[in-house]
Design an enzyme around this catalytic site. Structure first.
Site, PDB file in Angstrom:
ATOM      1  N   ALA A  14       0.756  -1.166   0.170  1.00 18.07           N
ATOM      2  CA  ALA A  14       0.196   0.061   0.220  1.00 18.07           C
ATOM      3  C   ALA A  14       0.986   1.318  -0.249  1.00 18.07           C
ATOM      4  O   ALA A  14       0.447   2.396  -0.260  1.00 18.07           O
ATOM      5  CB  ALA A  14      -0.732   0.022   1.205  1.00 18.07           C
ATOM      6  N   LYS A 151       1.729  -8.248 -12.370  1.00 10.18           N
ATOM      7  CA  LYS A 151       3.002  -9.001 -13.021  1.00 10.18           C
ATOM      8  C   LYS A 151       4.200  -8.737 -12.407  1.00 10.18           C
ATOM      9  O   LYS A 151       4.267  -7.920 -11.638  1.00 10.18           O
ATOM     10  CB  LYS A 151       2.980  -8.506 -14.569  1.00 10.18           C
ATOM     11  CG  LYS A 151       3.556  -7.086 -14.632  1.00 10.18           C
ATOM     12  CD  LYS A 151       3.718  -6.934 -16.133  1.00 10.18           C
ATOM     13  CE  LYS A 151       4.737  -5.728 -16.314  1.00 10.18           C
ATOM     14  NZ  LYS A 151       5.083  -5.511 -17.555  1.00 10.18           N
ATOM     15  N   ASP A 180      -3.033  -8.143 -16.457  1.00 11.74           N
ATOM     16  CA  ASP A 180      -2.250  -7.846 -17.495  1.00 11.74           C
ATOM     17  C   ASP A 180      -2.824  -6.614 -18.200  1.00 11.74           C
ATOM     18  O   ASP A 180      -4.093  -6.720 -18.851  1.00 11.74           O
ATOM     19  CB  ASP A 180      -2.364  -8.895 -18.674  1.00 11.74           C
ATOM     20  CG  ASP A 180      -1.380  -8.673 -19.959  1.00 11.74           C
ATOM     21  OD1 ASP A 180      -1.519  -7.464 -20.224  1.00 11.74           O
ATOM     22  OD2 ASP A 180      -0.644  -9.397 -20.324  1.00 11.74           O
ATOM     23  N   HIS A 181      -2.398  -5.383 -17.740  1.00 13.07           N
ATOM     24  CA  HIS A 181      -3.066  -4.122 -18.203  1.00 13.07           C
ATOM     25  C   HIS A 181      -3.405  -3.805 -19.588  1.00 13.07           C
ATOM     26  O   HIS A 181      -4.265  -3.020 -19.808  1.00 13.07           O
ATOM     27  CB  HIS A 181      -2.521  -2.905 -17.353  1.00 13.07           C
ATOM     28  CG  HIS A 181      -1.372  -2.452 -18.237  1.00 13.07           C
ATOM     29  ND1 HIS A 181       0.087  -3.152 -17.673  1.00 13.07           N
ATOM     30  CD2 HIS A 181      -1.046  -1.549 -18.907  1.00 13.07           C
ATOM     31  CE1 HIS A 181       0.927  -2.466 -18.730  1.00 13.07           C
ATOM     32  NE2 HIS A 181       0.192  -1.635 -19.034  1.00 13.07           N
ATOM     33  N   HIS A 243       1.876  -9.166 -22.483  1.00  7.18           N
ATOM     34  CA  HIS A 243       1.098  -8.261 -23.192  1.00  7.18           C
ATOM     35  C   HIS A 243       0.784  -8.747 -24.980  1.00  7.18           C
ATOM     36  O   HIS A 243      -0.306  -8.633 -25.444  1.00  7.18           O
ATOM     37  CB  HIS A 243       1.522  -6.908 -23.476  1.00  7.18           C
ATOM     38  CG  HIS A 243       2.040  -6.476 -22.013  1.00  7.18           C
ATOM     39  ND1 HIS A 243       1.254  -6.607 -20.813  1.00  7.18           N
ATOM     40  CD2 HIS A 243       2.892  -5.812 -21.576  1.00  7.18           C
ATOM     41  CE1 HIS A 243       1.783  -6.180 -19.745  1.00  7.18           C
ATOM     42  NE2 HIS A 243       2.923  -5.719 -19.967  1.00  7.18           N
ATOM     43  N   LYS A 344       6.389   6.429 -29.180  1.00  9.41           N
ATOM     44  CA  LYS A 344       5.824   5.558 -28.012  1.00  9.41           C
ATOM     45  C   LYS A 344       4.257   5.390 -28.655  1.00  9.41           C
ATOM     46  O   LYS A 344       3.512   6.136 -28.709  1.00  9.41           O
ATOM     47  CB  LYS A 344       5.632   6.280 -26.660  1.00  9.41           C
ATOM     48  CG  LYS A 344       4.975   5.289 -25.512  1.00  9.41           C
ATOM     49  CD  LYS A 344       4.885   6.160 -24.248  1.00  9.41           C
ATOM     50  CE  LYS A 344       4.026   5.194 -23.325  1.00  9.41           C
ATOM     51  NZ  LYS A 344       4.032   3.930 -23.142  1.00  9.41           N
TER      52      LYS A 344
END
Ligand code: NAD
Length: 493
Positions: A14, A151, A180-181, A243, A344
């Site tokens: 946290a 992950k 897995d975002h 990913h 990116k």
């Protein structure tokens, strides 16, 4: 109005970076939108530091500063947060945690719904899961117990299996939510809608019409402050095994019988099972690795902070993936990812075949003016779909020119798009595992990646081999050119 769910969160880690940057803002948005029952919700945050509840609440309020409508709203949210200093390696600490959870459960009338979120270094995942069960932190009065896990899930098949077995002693597979975002990204979820909501698309989603598929996850920056972790992992583990494999499974899967999580996952697994696992020689032939060099201003990878100056860690991967099934026979899926590239972005290019007969060239025997149709799904940073067609140039005669159909997400849609973490935490609250990675998916992806890893651990690389600002080493272009193809996006564009 959204359906609100009662829930007690127990968050391990946290005080960490992820909690502050992503988790608190996401939970706050769910709170604001009414997806969490505001009267029946509490969060116990744990970490090594000796914080008071007030310190913790101050950190939480800072993290939601930008999105709170008022101080009162932020305070009201933060008042549900409680802190316990807790060393996850000390079993006796879990008894106190269990007592505290029961107390808050009664106080907020949560009815035993518990979400355990482990946002810590992966070597603690198994320890936490085990102690939660042994020390009765899981509720047993009919509420749900769900585990969200960050992950990386292992560093190869064996370590992933060991971790999974450890989790399995405390939680069933249907209680484990592996983050897995990428699965929380709008355009990745849109792949299912575009494919299975449109016969126009799904009808040509096969080897009769598709020539090849290209998936690119490109990063502009280098390792930054993650070098300590990254150098021990490399791009194959960091981006491909998780990913990229997840996106491939959604692109390649058959239509599920319903949109329920079990049905979607079943088809993703079937797709991954049909993925050809290379022999070592095939891996050498079909996968390329790279490490960025210097371009004057930019240091090469080996001179980044916390990177050994003889590091053989790859910061770039490109490869060809094949699915052995009727739909995809002879359609290569080219994938690539890397750091310090041109820009990116994440994009998927579906490259279609040209017409078998080009009547426009045939008319006067000239060279074909037709381009491959390409459907490009822009995943990041913009949500955009572009279909590249051939059309007629205005005027006399029949000269061809590219005709692009573009859909860009507008501001209203952008505002309605939740951050991946907000979406995924919401799914976990609802018990919907569609957008989480199942063990069968994760393990198959490791089987695939392990062969490449072993080859690369054995063979000496010739690093550095690409320039910052480019789209990777020349070998990545050769991978396609030897098949008579080229990357749809290259740095010259
Ligand atoms: P961090 O180092 O910032 O935080 C680690 C947390 O673990 C801290 O709260 C610390 O107190 C706690 N901790 C460490 N040892 C402990 C112990 N013995 N007992 C109790 N608590 C202990 O890490 P982070 O960046 O927040 O990452 C957490 C997880 O999320 C990792 O698995 C990471 O791979 C993953 N992740 C992070 C990011 C990110 O952007 N930070 C992105 C994707 C995934």
């Amino acid at each position: 109005m959204a359906t609100a769910t009662r829930a007690l969160f127990m968050l391990f880690g946290a005080t960490g970076d992820l909690a502050k940057r992503k988790l608190y803002p996401s939970i706050f948005n769910l709170f604001k939108k009414g997806y969490i029952d505001n009267d029946h919700f509490a969060l116990i945050g744990t970490g090594r530091r000796e914080w008071s509840d007030d310190t913790f609440r101050g950190v939480v309020m800072d993290s939601i500063n930008d999105s709170a409508d008022s101080d009162e709203q932020a305070q009201s949210f933060a008042s549900h947060f409680y802190y316990m200093s807790h060393d996850v390696t000390k079993p006796e600490h879990y008894d106190a945690l269990s007592d505290y959870a029961n107390k808050l459960d009664a106080q907020y009338e949560i009815n035993g719904n518990r979400i355990f979120y482990i946002s810590m270094a992966p070597n603690f995942f198994g320890t936490v899961a085990k102690n939660l069960k042994v020390h009765n932190c899981l509720s047993d009065n009919g509420g749900f117990n769900r585990l969200i896990i960050e992950k990386p899930f292992g560093r190869d098949y064996d370590s992933a299996e060991e971790l999974n077995n450890a989790l399995g002693k405390s939680f069933n597979e249907d209680q484990v939510y592996r983050i897995d975002h990428y699965l929380g990204k709008e355009m990745v979820q849109n792949i299912l809608a575009l494919r299975f909501g449109n016969p126009l698309v799904e009808g040509i989603w096969n080897n009769k019409y598709i020539d090849n598929v290209q998936v690119t996850l490109s990063e502009k920056l280098g390792v930054e402050e993650r070098a300590g972790y990254y150098d021990g992992a490399g791009a194959l583990r960091d981006m491909i095994q998780n990913h990229t494999m997840q996106m491939l499974s959604i692109l390649a899967m058959e239509q599920p019988i319903s949109f329920r999580d079990v049905d979607v996952r079943r088809e993703k697994i079937r797709a991954l099972r049909s993925m050809h696992i290379y022999t070592p020689d095939e891996a050498r032939e079909n996968f390329v690795r790279g490490q960025y060099g210097s371009n004057g201003d930019q240091k090469d990878y080996r001179h980044e902070d916390n990177v050994p100056n003889d590091s053989t860690t790859e910061t770039y991967v490109a490869g060809k993936v094949e699915f052995n099934n009727q739909r995809w026979a002879n359609v290569p899926f080219y994938i690539r990812t890397g750091k310090m590239l041109t820009d990116k972005f994440t994009r998927i290019d579906i490259v279609f075949k040209k017409p078998l007969i080009d009547i426009f060239a045939a008319a006067d025997n000239s060279e074909s003016q037709l381009n491959n149709n390409v459907l490009t799904l822009f995943v990041d940073p913009v949500n955009k779909v572009v279909l590249h067609l051939n059309g007629k140039k205005a005027g006399q005669g029949m000269e061809m020119k590219p005709l692009d159909l573009t859909h860009v997400q507008n501001d209203e849609e952008k505002a309605a798009t939740p951050e991946p973490y907000e979406r995924l935490i919401h799914d976990a609250i609802l018990g919907n595992a569609t957008n989480f990675a199942s063990w069968d998916e994760v393990s198959r992806a490791w089987e695939f990646a392990d062969v490449i890893r072993h080859v690369w651990d054995t063979d000496q690389p010739d690093f550095p081999n690409y320039t910052p600002g480019s789209m990777g080493p020349k070998a990545a272009d050769d991978l396609l050119s030897r098949d008579g193809r080229a990357w749809v996006f290259n740095s010259k564009k």
